[in-house]
Design a protein around this motif. Structure first.
Motif, PDB file in Angstrom:
ATOM      1  N   UNK B 378     -15.441 -17.140  -1.429  1.00 61.05           N
ATOM      2  CA  UNK B 378     -14.286 -17.803  -0.782  1.00 61.05           C
ATOM      3  C   UNK B 378     -14.425 -17.815   0.739  1.00 61.05           C
ATOM      4  N   UNK B 379     -15.380 -16.994   1.276  1.00 59.71           N
ATOM      5  CA  UNK B 379     -15.547 -16.815   2.718  1.00 59.71           C
ATOM      6  C   UNK B 379     -14.253 -16.327   3.365  1.00 59.71           C
ATOM      7  N   UNK B 380     -13.615 -15.431   2.688  1.00 59.98           N
ATOM      8  CA  UNK B 380     -12.379 -14.846   3.211  1.00 59.98           C
ATOM      9  C   UNK B 380     -12.511 -13.329   3.192  1.00 59.98           C
ATOM     10  N   UNK B 381     -12.106 -12.701   4.283  1.00 56.80           N
ATOM     11  CA  UNK B 381     -12.161 -11.243   4.307  1.00 56.80           C
ATOM     12  C   UNK B 381     -10.831 -10.702   3.802  1.00 56.80           C
ATOM     13  N   UNK B 382     -10.825 -10.033   2.655  1.00 55.00           N
ATOM     14  CA  UNK B 382      -9.557  -9.505   2.149  1.00 55.00           C
ATOM     15  C   UNK B 382      -9.111  -8.285   2.941  1.00 55.00           C
ATOM     16  N   UNK B 383      -7.846  -7.947   2.799  1.00 60.01           N
ATOM     17  CA  UNK B 383      -7.309  -6.729   3.415  1.00 60.01           C
ATOM     18  C   UNK B 383      -8.026  -5.510   2.833  1.00 60.01           C
ATOM     19  N   UNK B 384      -8.183  -4.463   3.606  1.00 64.29           N
ATOM     20  CA  UNK B 384      -8.762  -3.232   3.057  1.00 64.29           C
ATOM     21  C   UNK B 384      -7.937  -2.764   1.855  1.00 64.29           C
ATOM     22  N   UNK B 385      -8.622  -2.203   0.860  1.00 62.22           N
ATOM     23  CA  UNK B 385      -7.919  -1.763  -0.336  1.00 62.22           C
ATOM     24  C   UNK B 385      -8.083  -0.268  -0.551  1.00 62.22           C
ATOM     25  N   UNK B 386      -6.947   0.372  -0.863  1.00 61.95           N
ATOM     26  CA  UNK B 386      -7.003   1.764  -1.297  1.00 61.95           C
ATOM     27  C   UNK B 386      -7.226   1.780  -2.798  1.00 61.95           C
ATOM     28  N   UNK B 387      -8.195   2.549  -3.241  1.00 61.37           N
ATOM     29  CA  UNK B 387      -8.419   2.661  -4.679  1.00 61.37           C
ATOM     30  C   UNK B 387      -7.325   3.561  -5.247  1.00 61.37           C
ATOM     31  N   UNK B 388      -6.349   2.924  -5.845  1.00 63.30           N
ATOM     32  CA  UNK B 388      -5.198   3.668  -6.360  1.00 63.30           C
ATOM     33  C   UNK B 388      -4.600   2.847  -7.490  1.00 63.30           C
ATOM     34  N   UNK B 389      -4.423   3.453  -8.663  1.00 68.76           N
ATOM     35  CA  UNK B 389      -4.035   2.669  -9.838  1.00 68.76           C
ATOM     36  C   UNK B 389      -2.546   2.820 -10.149  1.00 68.76           C
ATOM     37  N   UNK B 390      -2.077   1.900 -10.983  1.00 68.52           N
ATOM     38  CA  UNK B 390      -0.667   1.941 -11.414  1.00 68.52           C
ATOM     39  C   UNK B 390      -0.389   3.252 -12.154  1.00 68.52           C
ATOM     40  N   UNK B 391      -1.366   3.700 -12.909  1.00 74.07           N
ATOM     41  CA  UNK B 391      -1.184   4.937 -13.657  1.00 74.07           C
ATOM     42  C   UNK B 391      -1.027   6.129 -12.714  1.00 74.07           C
ATOM     43  N   UNK B 392      -1.833   6.109 -11.663  1.00 72.57           N
ATOM     44  CA  UNK B 392      -1.729   7.209 -10.689  1.00 72.57           C
ATOM     45  C   UNK B 392      -0.343   7.260 -10.079  1.00 72.57           C
ATOM     46  N   UNK B 393       0.194   6.080  -9.768  1.00 69.64           N
ATOM     47  CA  UNK B 393       1.527   6.064  -9.152  1.00 69.64           C
ATOM     48  C   UNK B 393       2.577   6.575 -10.135  1.00 69.64           C
TER      49      UNK B 393
END
Lengths: 296, 413, 304
Positions: B378-393
């Motif tokens: 896509x040639x788009x830089x996505x926002x940084x992501x924290x590896x964190x799942x719905x289950x963890x929350x």
């Protein structure tokens, strides 16, 4: 001098100028020569740090004029006015130090405060400078004097006020003599002569001193306003009192038990004058002592 | 040479012992303590001819280490996490002394909240100190890196302290096979410390580490540390080659894994690289050409090696096991700086993961690779992501329910 | 260093081990004590310094030392001395250091470090039995930053952080007692204004091994606000009034080396310093002056 700069800064600010004032400290402690800067303009001041080309240089300790290392004349040109806290005629000072610009000293008959009274000296130097700039009203200057004495005793405030105003009044003859500084020249500045810094051997590249006792090359004698002088006729060659108690190890004792003051380093604390059991050391004003050295 | 099962902590202690370390300033902290306990035992039983002094804090310990190194003895010390931070004033001061010694840091996440498990925010806080930093991924590397670190630290063109980093738990407490080199061969690679003319002697007085006045001399002395670090890049390559010739193991400034034809590359440091390599293998089986780049040297920063390794790739997933609050991943920002202005450079995508010892599994490596590839398409830089799942929350919410909500209403949470 | 004990002032060293030209204030009582101590210790020393006024004794490329110097940090000078001492021992044991090349490790700090930030490192160095001399110049405040109150500031003194009518509310920490409680080899209080007492104590300390403290009250013209020339006189008054007892601890015993008798009233010491001016102007604070006197009297009553 920091106080003088603050007084001047306050007065210029109250007059309506944009102002910047700052002291410049080195490693040295109280007693060492120091500088302060004041800038004033009718627009925001963006420049900072030391003033490279001053319009007016105020010298509180005339003894510093003869010492190139003190850097009093740095950046001074024909266009730079010089005020010297001295009762010597201005022309004599100008001739003696071959100063390129105009010199002003106290007018005949005016008695400036003693040098060791730092607050009064600051006030009177600020008074002279204020009048030479000629843009500060007397009442404005008076308020600045009082404001900078806040927290001091009533007597001290009054001394500062009266000394400052006396100086301001005495300098009527040179009212507004210092013209406002011009704009920067249109020509672009010279290349900064950057180099590519290379890695040096670690021994050289660490802030380490391999030579011994190099502090002897630092001339702390510049700090003095007065100097102790030994009267060898009265010195009883006790061989230790002045030399041991001198905080700076600036008195050495010769083989024949004669103490010698090293004036390159003596800071003029006068401990030796007060502890000499034979009262054989007296205090002499540095200016007088230097004058004697020049014309013995 | 014998092959033994040993932990990363044991490997660090063996590294110090084989290096012929003469002085060990010590202070305990989890998960590093085992290192100094082993060294203390060896010293006590005379199996190692060194003096170990227990200090009362890491700040004093690093002061003692730098002072002893400045006096001319080979010095080793170790710490971790809060200890590294407590020592930080001296960690920043020591490189300017130009006194070589080795500090092993066992990475552990920082307070608050306090925890015992690993991430790299501790060691990255020391990033700008002037210490050279070597990051290890295996217990073998810990031992080998300590040996290389002394050569590097004591090299006349370098003369800087070196920090060897290993991950708490994943290395420090994990036993795996390690080749223990023979002492004689180590001595051939690493001769005794030659302090040259450095050190305090009655016949050779010196005033060390004095103040300077003004920005000009300060700039010179500080920049000299930087220049010594840049020298260390070349010196390191020479030493790594020499080490490989002597011991058959090559530890380059960066490690590359299946990178040559890779479209997507993971960039990360430390022991998590093993997980990334395994994921790369499986991703390749699934049809995506994935490689791994692991900087071992983080200071000096091996920018040109990274540029060469990443040139022409489609996307890079930078996995930062650290967090620079308000900015994001430290490795990501550094890599972006290194690649800036270069031709044929990949799109960089930032992931924050593994904070405080949180695991990163295959599924997450798959997802990161795919996100990075898609972003590049896509040639788009996505926002940084924290590896964190719905289950963890969900699990966290259960903990919060037990802890009480502190007056926060259910619906506003 | 002279092997003979100093009997009189005539025996004191006449050559100086510290050169002039330093950045210390004119009339610095700390520098006075330091040079008197180094004159006795000689040049085979490595001075390990903590942040304080004397950090700037050496500023590149100028050093007053004929011996060696190492700057560490405010909190960890004793740890620096530990590292240097341990390393020298290791080198000597391994034949890499000639006995003639060995050095005495001398920690040099102000009261800010000695009484406060560096106390943990100091306590640990003493308990490890570190072979070092600790020289503290105590000017009773953070002098290098403009005299804020420290743990060494005396009760009622004005500092830049205790500038009210009552001055500093706390009490000066008894560092001598803190050290003595560790049972080190030697602890002594000294003052530059009494060079013979100082030299004897430094000489005695130098002949011992283990942790040794030389604690020098350092009259400070800038911080205490008096004329630089009065440094020695104020130092003498500190002793004569009994405010600064000159004493030493060795082998579990405390001995007073100077017993002021009769004691000069504390007022004579206080009036000479701007930092106590608020006790006399604009009104006399009899209660506070009496409290200071009572504390001194109680001390001397207790020591008998």
């Amino acid at each position: 001098m920091k106080t003088a700069a603050n007084i001047l800064g306050d007065a210029l600010f109250a007059t309506g100028y944009e102002v910047q004032d700052a002291p410049r400290y080195g490693a040295e402690r109280r007693g060492a020569p120091m500088f302060a800067y004041v800038r004033a303009a009718d627009r925001t001041i963006v420049e900072r740090g030391a003033i490279v080309t001053p319009d007016l240089v105020v010298v509180a300790d005339a003894g510093l004029l003869g010492i190139p290392a003190a850097g009093v004349m740095q950046g001074a040109s024909e266009a730079t006015w010089l005020f010297v806290n001295s009762t010597e005629p201005a022309q004599a000072i100008r001739a003696q130090w071959r100063y390129p610009g105009q010199v002003v000293s106290w007018p005949a008959g005016f008695t400036p405060p003693a040098m060791h009274n730092a607050a009064a000296t600051s006030a009177s130097c600020a008074g002279a400078a204020a009048r030479m700039l000629g843009v500060i009203a007397r009442e404005t200057f008076e308020s600045a004097l009082i404001a900078q004495s806040t927290g001091r005793s009533a007597g001290a405030i009054e001394t500062t006020r009266s000394q400052g105003l006396a100086a301001f009044d005495a300098m009527g003859g040179v009212d507004r003599c210092v013209p406002e500084g011009g704009e920067h020249p249109a020509t672009p500045p010279a290349s900064p002569d950057w180099i590519e810094l290379g890695a040096d051997d670690a021994a050289l590249a660490a802030p380490d001193i391999y030579a011994q006792a190099t502090s002897e090359q630092a001339r702390t004698g510049l700090w003095r306003s007065h100097r102790p002088v030994i009267d060898y006729e009265h010195c009883n060659r006790c061989s230790w009192v002045c030399s041991t108690l001198c905080p700076d190890s600036a008195i050495r004792v010769d083989e024949d038990r004669t103490p010698r003051i090293h004036y390159d380093h003596c800071k003029g604390c006068m401990v030796c004058v007060l502890v000499c059991p034979a009262h054989a050391i007296r205090q002499v004003s540095e200016q007088a002592a230097q004058a004697q050295e020049i014309e013995p | 040479m014998s092959r033994l099962l040993m932990t990363g902590n044991a490997a660090a202690a063996w590294g110090a012992r084989l290096a012929g370390v003469e002085y060990v300033p010590a202070f305990p902290i989890t998960p590093q303590t085992e290192i100094i306990e082993m060294l203390a035992g060896w010293c006590e039983r005379g199996e190692m001819s060194a003096r170990l002094t227990m200090y009362e804090s890491e700040h004093s310990m690093v002061t003692g280490a730098a002072s002893a190194a400045a006096t001319g003895v080979r010095t080793f010390t170790a710490t971790s996490s809060q200890g590294l931070l407590y020592a930080m004033e001296m960690v920043f001061a020591a490189p300017g002394w130009r006194a070589p010694f080795v500090l092993v840091n066992v990475s552990r996440a920082l307070a608050s909240p306090i925890t015992l498990e690993p991430d790299h925010t501790d060691v990255l806080a020391a990033r700008d100190s002037g210490f050279i930093q070597i990051h290890c991924a295996t217990c073998q590397e810990v031992l080998d890196s300590v040996l290389i670190a002394y050569r590097l630290a004591e090299h006349p063109r370098v003369r800087l302290p070196v920090l060897v980093n290993q991950d708490g738990f994943h290395l420090s407490f994990t036993r795996e096979p390690v080749d223990l080199p023979e002492e004689a061969r180590v001595r051939a690679f690493l001769p005794p410390f030659d302090a040259h003319q450095a050190g305090f002697r009655a016949s050779r007085p010196v005033s060390q580490v004095v103040a300077v006045l003004g920005g000009s001399p300060y700039s010179y002395f500080r920049y000299q540390v930087h220049l010594a670090q840049r020298e260390a890049l070349d010196v390191y390559d020479e030493l790594a080659a020499e080490f490989a010739a002597a011991f058959g193991r090559h530890h380059g400034a960066i490690e590359t894994y299946r990178c040559d034809d890779a479209e997507v590359v993971f960039v990360l440091i430390g022991s998590l690289a093993g997980q990334a390599k395994q994921a790369a293998d499986r991703l390749r089986e699934a049809g995506l050409k994935v490689g791994v780049v692991r900087p071992r040297l983080l200071r000096p920063y091996p920018a040109s090696a990274l540029r060469a390794a990443l040139r022409g790739k489609q996307a890079v997933a930078v996995v930062d096991q650290n967090l620079s609050m308000g900015s994001g991943g430290v490795l990501y920002a550094e890599l972006a700086g290194a690649l800036q202005g270069c031709e044929y450079m990949p799109l960089l995508v930032s992931f924050i993961g593994g904070l405080g010892g949180r695991d990163i599994g295959d599924a997450e490596f798959f997802a990161m690779a795919n996100e990075a590839r898609d972003a590049a398409r896509r040639r788009e830089v996505p926002e940084p992501r924290l590896l964190y799942t719905a289950r963890e929350l969900r699990e966290l919410r259960k903990l919060q329910a037990i802890a009480g909500t502190g007056g926060v209403q259910e619906e506003t949470r | 260093m002279s092997e003979q004990p100093y009997k009189s002032l005539k025996d004191l060293p006449r050559s100086h081990a510290l050169s002039p030209g330093t950045a210390m204030c004119a009339g610095c009582g700390g520098l006075e004590a330091l040079h008197e101590a180094l004159d006795v210790l000689g040049r085979k020393t490595v001075v390990v310094n903590a942040a304080g006024c004397m950090t700037l004794l050496a500023n590149y490329p100028y050093t007053p030392f004929h011996g060696s110097w190492l700057y560490t940090s405010m909190a960890s000078a004793p740890a620096g001395a530990q590292g240097v001492r341990d390393a020298l021992d290791i080198l000597r044991d391994r034949g890499r250091l000639a006995d003639t090349d060995d050095l005495t490790a001398v920690v040099l700090t102000g009261d800010g470090s000695a009484y406060g930030m560096g106390l943990s490192a100091t306590s640990a160095a003493i308990e490890r039995g570190l072979d070092f001399i600790y020289l503290c110049y105590d000017n009773e405040g953070y002098g290098n930053t403009g005299q804020q109150s420290s743990a060494a500031t005396p009760h009622a003194a004005k500092t830049s952080t205790s500038a009210g009518t009552q001055g500093y509310a706390g009490e000066k920490k008894d560092l001598f007692a803190v050290w003595a409680a560790h049972k080190p080899s030697y602890v002594a209080t000294v003052i530059g204004a009494d060079p013979l007492d100082l030299a004897r104590k430094v000489q005695r300390a130098a002949a011992l091994k283990g942790p040794r403290l030389i604690l020098a009250l350092a009259p400070c013209p800038t911080g205490w606000d008096f004329d630089p020339g009065d440094t020695v006189e104020i130092g003498r008054l500190a002793v004569k009034t009994g405010i600064w007892p000159l004493k030493e601890y060795a082998d579990g015993r405390i001995v007073h080396t100077r017993v002021p008798n009769p004691r000069v009233p504390v007022e004579e010491y206080l009036t000479r310093q701007g930092r106590f001016r608020h006790l006399f102007e604009p009104e006399r604070n009899d209660a506070l002056i009496a409290a200071i006197q009572a504390r001194v009297d109680r001390y001397w009553d207790d020591v008998g």
